[in-house]
Each structure stands twice: as C-alpha cells, then as structure tokens.
Design a protein around this motif. Structure first.
Motif, PDB file in Angstrom:
ATOM      1  N   LYS A 186      40.095 -30.888 -89.569  1.00 21.30           N
ATOM      2  CA  LYS A 186      40.215 -30.980 -88.109  1.00 21.30           C
ATOM      3  C   LYS A 186      41.408 -31.858 -87.767  1.00 21.30           C
ATOM      4  N   GLN A 196      41.105 -29.926 -80.111  1.00 26.24           N
ATOM      5  CA  GLN A 196      40.959 -29.951 -81.567  1.00 26.24           C
ATOM      6  C   GLN A 196      41.506 -28.667 -82.167  1.00 26.24           C
ATOM      7  N   ILE A 198      40.594 -26.761 -85.512  1.00 28.08           N
ATOM      8  CA  ILE A 198      39.608 -26.757 -86.589  1.00 28.08           C
ATOM      9  C   ILE A 198      39.932 -25.616 -87.548  1.00 28.08           C
TER      10      ILE A 198
END
Length: 208
Positions: A186, A196, A198
C-alpha cells in the motif's frame, strides 16, 4: 450500473481535468511507478475517465481503457490523438460487466472506481476474472483522512457524496478481504495522504 452515475459523470466530464487533474496527479504518477510495467504487459484501466493517465504509460505497451461515460471518453480520445497513442484502445463499458475473456490482462488498475460503483464486490470479481492468474490488480482510491473528527464527518456526509458520484464511505481493506484479494503493498498518496494505492495479487484461477 445506474443511469444516475452516467448523468453525473457526463456533467463532470466538462470540468474534470480542471477540478481533479492536479489534485490527483501525485496518485496517478505513483500508481504507474508501482505497476512496474514490462514491455510485453497488457493493461486494463477501469474508469479511465478523461484519460489523464494516458501520457504516463510507457510507449508501445497494449492498453485498454474503459469508462461508463461517453462524454469522459471523448476527452480521453482527444488525448489519445494529441499524444499519438496508437497502442491505446478506449471503450464505453460497465465495470461490473466487462466484455473481455477470462485471463486476458497482466495488470488491471481501477482508479477512483470501487467506492463509486453500486456493487463493488461484483466489480472486483469481474476485475479478477479478466486478470491473469497471479497477475497484479491495483486499486487507486480515496481512503479518507486519518483524523477522527474528519472521519466521523465523512461518515455523516457519505450519502451525499454517493449521490454526487464521489463514492461511499467504507473500509476498503475489509472489501478486498471479502473479495479474496490479498494485499501485497500500500502507499498513501495525494493531498493529506487521503488516497491509497493498493497492490493486490490475483490468486484466483479462471477457466478460459
């Protein structure tokens, strides 16, 4: 996917680059670095929007970009012509009903999509289906600001954000766990680290 989202993003198309271009630029650039694209890779970008990411991809690789909004894609097509990106193919498509065969893509990225779609698990399952086994799936999404007061406020206004097409408030980690997508890494990006990227590994086999 709902007609409501189509209408919302047909309106956003006219101002999207101005409103979100610079704000989300750091996330787009970081995501492309994390993808570590090889010359032979085939890439699917789900929710390519106005094509802000297109100039960032390495030249020559095969990229397919899809979006629900034809108005957004018209602007992506303009960028494709501007940068002479003959390796890019753009198509109007519902993320929850991908018109590709199983095991097609080496890498798939969904940019600011998962918290917007009505059925995120179904959409993730479709992404897993078209991604090759052991291929990489990248989720770039707003994740909330790490502040208790702001987090509570976001939960309160979540229904309003949803109606505006800006996404629902939910735990992305729990969603990926439910979708059986193991998280490999992440990275926090954008202003206030509010988004984010990911990286997940597609360990689900799909029969061709």
């Amino acid at each position: 996917m709902s007609d409501h989202l189509k209408k919302i993003y047909s309106l956003y198309a006219y101002v999207y680059d101005t409103l979100f271009g610079k704000i989300f630029e750091h996330g787009r650039c970081t995501a492309l670095k994390m993808m570590d694209i090889e010359p032979h890779d085939t890439i699917l970008e789900v929710g390519i929007g106005t094509g802000l990411s297109l100039p960032l991809y390495p030249k020559g690789i095969s990229i397919i970009g899809i979006d629900l909004s034809e108005e957004m894609l018209l602007r992506a097509k303009t960028k494709k012509m501007k940068y002479t990106l003959n390796n890019v193919h753009l198509s109007t498509m519902d993320a929850s009903l991908l018109a590709f065969r199983n095991n097609t893509f080496d890498k798939v990225i969904a940019s600011h999509v998962i918290t917007v779609v009505p059925e995120p698990i179904h959409t993730l399952n479709e992404i897993k289906r078209v991604c090759k086994k052991e291929g990489d799936i990248f989720i770039l999404n707003y994740a909330g600001i790490d502040n208790q007061f702001i987090s509570r406020f976001e939960k309160i206004i979540s229904p309003i954000r949803d109606k505006l097409g800006l996404g629902k408030h939910f735990d992305l980690d729990l969603l990926l766990k439910e979708a059986s997508l193991p998280v490999m890494s992440k990275q926090q990006v954008n202003i206030f680290n509010a988004c984010q990227i990911i990286k997940c590994r597609n360990n689900t086999s799909s029969e061709a």
